[in-house]
Design an enzyme around this catalytic site. Sequence first.
Site, PDB file in Angstrom:
ATOM      1  N   GLN A 188      -0.677   2.750  -5.775  1.00  0.00           N
ATOM      2  CA  GLN A 188      -2.079   3.109  -5.505  1.00  0.00           C
ATOM      3  C   GLN A 188      -3.047   2.653  -6.603  1.00  0.00           C
ATOM      4  OE1 GLN A 188      -2.403   7.291  -4.630  1.00  0.00           O
ATOM      5  NE2 GLN A 188      -2.653   6.872  -2.457  1.00  0.00           N
ATOM      6  N   ARG A 240       0.860  -1.200   0.000  1.00  0.00           N
ATOM      7  CA  ARG A 240       0.000   0.000   0.000  1.00  0.00           C
ATOM      8  C   ARG A 240       0.892   1.244   0.000  1.00  0.00           C
ATOM      9  NH1 ARG A 240      -5.583  -1.224   3.466  1.00  0.00           N
ATOM     10  NH2 ARG A 240      -6.907  -1.055   1.641  1.00  0.00           N
ATOM     11  N   SER A 285      -8.200  -1.616  -1.721  1.00  0.00           N
ATOM     12  CA  SER A 285      -8.830  -0.307  -1.527  1.00  0.00           C
ATOM     13  C   SER A 285     -10.010  -0.118  -2.463  1.00  0.00           C
ATOM     14  CB  SER A 285      -7.816   0.821  -1.750  1.00  0.00           C
ATOM     15  OG  SER A 285      -6.932   0.875  -0.669  1.00  0.00           O
ATOM     16  N   ASP A 341      -4.056  -0.962  -6.212  1.00  0.00           N
ATOM     17  CA  ASP A 341      -4.510  -1.384  -4.886  1.00  0.00           C
ATOM     18  C   ASP A 341      -5.966  -1.860  -4.921  1.00  0.00           C
ATOM     19  OD1 ASP A 341      -5.187  -1.678  -2.255  1.00  0.00           O
ATOM     20  OD2 ASP A 341      -4.413   0.260  -1.595  1.00  0.00           O
ATOM     21  N   TYR A 354      -0.356   2.309   9.617  1.00  0.00           N
ATOM     22  CA  TYR A 354      -1.419   1.310   9.699  1.00  0.00           C
ATOM     23  C   TYR A 354      -1.771   0.976  11.143  1.00  0.00           C
ATOM     24  CZ  TYR A 354      -1.361   0.764   4.795  1.00  0.00           C
ATOM     25  OH  TYR A 354      -1.476   1.039   3.475  1.00  0.00           O
TER      26      TYR A 354
HETATM   27  P1  NAD Z   1      -8.563  -0.271   6.259  1.00  0.00           P
HETATM   28  O1  NAD Z   1      -7.302  -0.903   6.784  1.00  0.00           O
HETATM   29  O2  NAD Z   1      -8.473   0.779   5.230  1.00  0.00           O
HETATM   30  O3  NAD Z   1      -9.408   0.323   7.486  1.00  0.00           O
HETATM   31  C1  NAD Z   1      -9.580  -0.328   8.700  1.00  0.00           C
HETATM   32  C2  NAD Z   1      -9.723   0.740   9.783  1.00  0.00           C
HETATM   33  O4  NAD Z   1      -9.984   0.090  11.028  1.00  0.00           O
HETATM   34  C3  NAD Z   1      -8.445   1.579   9.987  1.00  0.00           C
HETATM   35  O5  NAD Z   1      -8.744   2.939   9.865  1.00  0.00           O
HETATM   36  C4  NAD Z   1      -8.007   1.219  11.410  1.00  0.00           C
HETATM   37  O6  NAD Z   1      -7.390   2.285  12.093  1.00  0.00           O
HETATM   38  C5  NAD Z   1      -9.340   0.855  12.033  1.00  0.00           C
HETATM   39  N1  NAD Z   1      -9.185   0.080  13.272  1.00  0.00           N
HETATM   40  C6  NAD Z   1      -8.323  -0.920  13.547  1.00  0.00           C
HETATM   41  N2  NAD Z   1      -8.484  -1.344  14.801  1.00  0.00           N
HETATM   42  C7  NAD Z   1      -9.474  -0.597  15.346  1.00  0.00           C
HETATM   43  C8  NAD Z   1     -10.096  -0.578  16.618  1.00  0.00           C
HETATM   44  N3  NAD Z   1      -9.727  -1.394  17.596  1.00  0.00           N
HETATM   45  N4  NAD Z   1     -11.077   0.318  16.809  1.00  0.00           N
HETATM   46  C9  NAD Z   1     -11.463   1.174  15.813  1.00  0.00           C
HETATM   47  N5  NAD Z   1     -10.906   1.190  14.595  1.00  0.00           N
HETATM   48  C10 NAD Z   1      -9.922   0.316  14.371  1.00  0.00           C
HETATM   49  O7  NAD Z   1      -9.474  -1.491   5.779  1.00  0.00           O
HETATM   50  P2  NAD Z   1     -10.650  -1.428   4.699  1.00  0.00           P
HETATM   51  O8  NAD Z   1     -10.075  -1.704   3.367  1.00  0.00           O
HETATM   52  O9  NAD Z   1     -11.475  -0.210   4.905  1.00  0.00           O
HETATM   53  O10 NAD Z   1     -11.508  -2.713   5.109  1.00  0.00           O
HETATM   54  C11 NAD Z   1     -12.325  -2.662   6.277  1.00  0.00           C
HETATM   55  C12 NAD Z   1     -13.002  -4.018   6.520  1.00  0.00           C
HETATM   56  O11 NAD Z   1     -13.975  -4.281   5.534  1.00  0.00           O
HETATM   57  C13 NAD Z   1     -12.046  -5.216   6.511  1.00  0.00           C
HETATM   58  O12 NAD Z   1     -12.400  -6.120   7.522  1.00  0.00           O
HETATM   59  C14 NAD Z   1     -12.294  -5.815   5.144  1.00  0.00           C
HETATM   60  O13 NAD Z   1     -11.944  -7.163   5.067  1.00  0.00           O
HETATM   61  C15 NAD Z   1     -13.770  -5.587   5.044  1.00  0.00           C
HETATM   62  N6  NAD Z   1     -14.332  -5.706   3.704  1.00  0.00           N
HETATM   63  C16 NAD Z   1     -15.455  -6.466   3.623  1.00  0.00           C
HETATM   64  C17 NAD Z   1     -16.064  -6.629   2.421  1.00  0.00           C
HETATM   65  C18 NAD Z   1     -17.328  -7.458   2.348  1.00  0.00           C
HETATM   66  O14 NAD Z   1     -17.796  -7.737   1.262  1.00  0.00           O
HETATM   67  N7  NAD Z   1     -17.895  -7.834   3.484  1.00  0.00           N
HETATM   68  C19 NAD Z   1     -15.511  -6.046   1.261  1.00  0.00           C
HETATM   69  C20 NAD Z   1     -14.363  -5.255   1.373  1.00  0.00           C
HETATM   70  C21 NAD Z   1     -13.774  -5.083   2.627  1.00  0.00           C
END
Ligand code: NAD
Length: 371
Positions: free
Chosen positions: A133, A128, A139, A136, A233
């Site tokens: 970008q 990342r 994202s 990615d 991160y």
């Molecule tokens: P990302 O890494 O960009 O964002 C994750 C966020 O969570 C970060 O800002 C981080 O600081 C925050 N975080 C971590 N620990 C935390 C805590 N204890 N309390 C509060 N915030 C906390 O990830 P993303 O790309 O936005 O993905 C987010 C989630 O969505 C992931 O679990 C991913 O697998 C999921 N996702 C699901 C689907 C689906 O179809 N269900 C599709 C895409 C992504």
Amino acid sequence: MKIAIPKEIVPNERRVSVVPETAARLVKSGLAVRVEAGAGVGANFSDQAYKNTGTTVVSDPLALYDEADVVLKVQKPVMNTALGNHEVELLREGTVLISFLQPMLNPDLVQMLAQRKITAFSMDAIPRTTRAQSMDALSSQSTVAGYKAVLLAANAAKKLFPMLTTAAGTITPAKVFILGAGVAGLQAIATAKRLGAIVQAFDVRPAVKQEVESLGAKFVGLTMQEAADKSGYAKELSEEQNRKNRELIAQYAKDADIVITTALVPGKKAPVLITKEMIHQMKTGAVIVDLAAEQGGNCEATKAGQEIADNGVTVLGPVNLPSMMSCHASQMYSKNITTLLQLMVKDGKLNLDFNDEIIKGCCITHEGKIL
Ligand code: NAD
């Protein structure tokens, strides 16, 4: 050089790895692009749309795989029950495969790819970095998921999102609480704001506050310097830090009509931010959409792929949301995967430079070795 775009065979996967618009660019650059018949249909792209770009439509998947130098996919290879073969077995030795592979979760698949001497690149391992970008895919697909999560919540709620002043009285705006303001969370904030909700967001990384506020939402997190690693991160928090966070989250969750959870620490099980006890304090009719369902869930009650009701609260644990928005999810994925492919091709031939940090970073198997 022949590039193959197979039809995805994982159930409910409607995306296609390369859309006609991007296929046209590959054809123009001198590559022979071949797509399996019907591969784009689930994302609104007909065989004719591919033919119009100079892409060859191939009916027989065996022929498509057998003649390919590079195979571009969305989902990791799986057993093809119709053909009685695993998709890895359809690849010729030495073929380049690019797709989501989640290598840490799929060690057996990685072994198979190495044994078959496939040069495999995982789209979820793209570093990342600024340079990467445009490749990615995590994202781009999370952007789609964040948007769709809000629409699912709006659909499940028995309330309107915006404030309405009508002859029949005034409707107060819905309160949406977003946990985790990374890629998916920020898009969820923006989408809920566009629908007219009052939006609050929680995260632990210090850098997030400004991003949340720039979208017009209120930031309610306990930002912690120690919550982010050197590259920015999120890191796994201690049980004591998680307990403090949950206390704060509980105050906002009990007033929320909608809670969308997206908290993720790369490579770890999702942190539990909403406990069953907190659900029992929430309003009747509230909706929780847990995007981390596949990583164990940010909510204690979540069941991946299911909708459950707990004390009048609906908890959704959707999986593969990008597939529900397959047209634009494919368009973005297509840009990601073909930008990576272009890094690997010079004068129409494969030119893998393992000194390149992106190529090195996402290569999982090469010449029989697991990297
Ligand atoms: P990302 O890494 O960009 O964002 C994750 C966020 O969570 C970060 O800002 C981080 O600081 C925050 N975080 C971590 N620990 C935390 C805590 N204890 N309390 C509060 N915030 C906390 O990830 P993303 O790309 O936005 O993905 C987010 C989630 O969505 C992931 O679990 C991913 O697998 C999921 N996702 C699901 C689907 C689906 O179809 N269900 C599709 C895409 C992504």
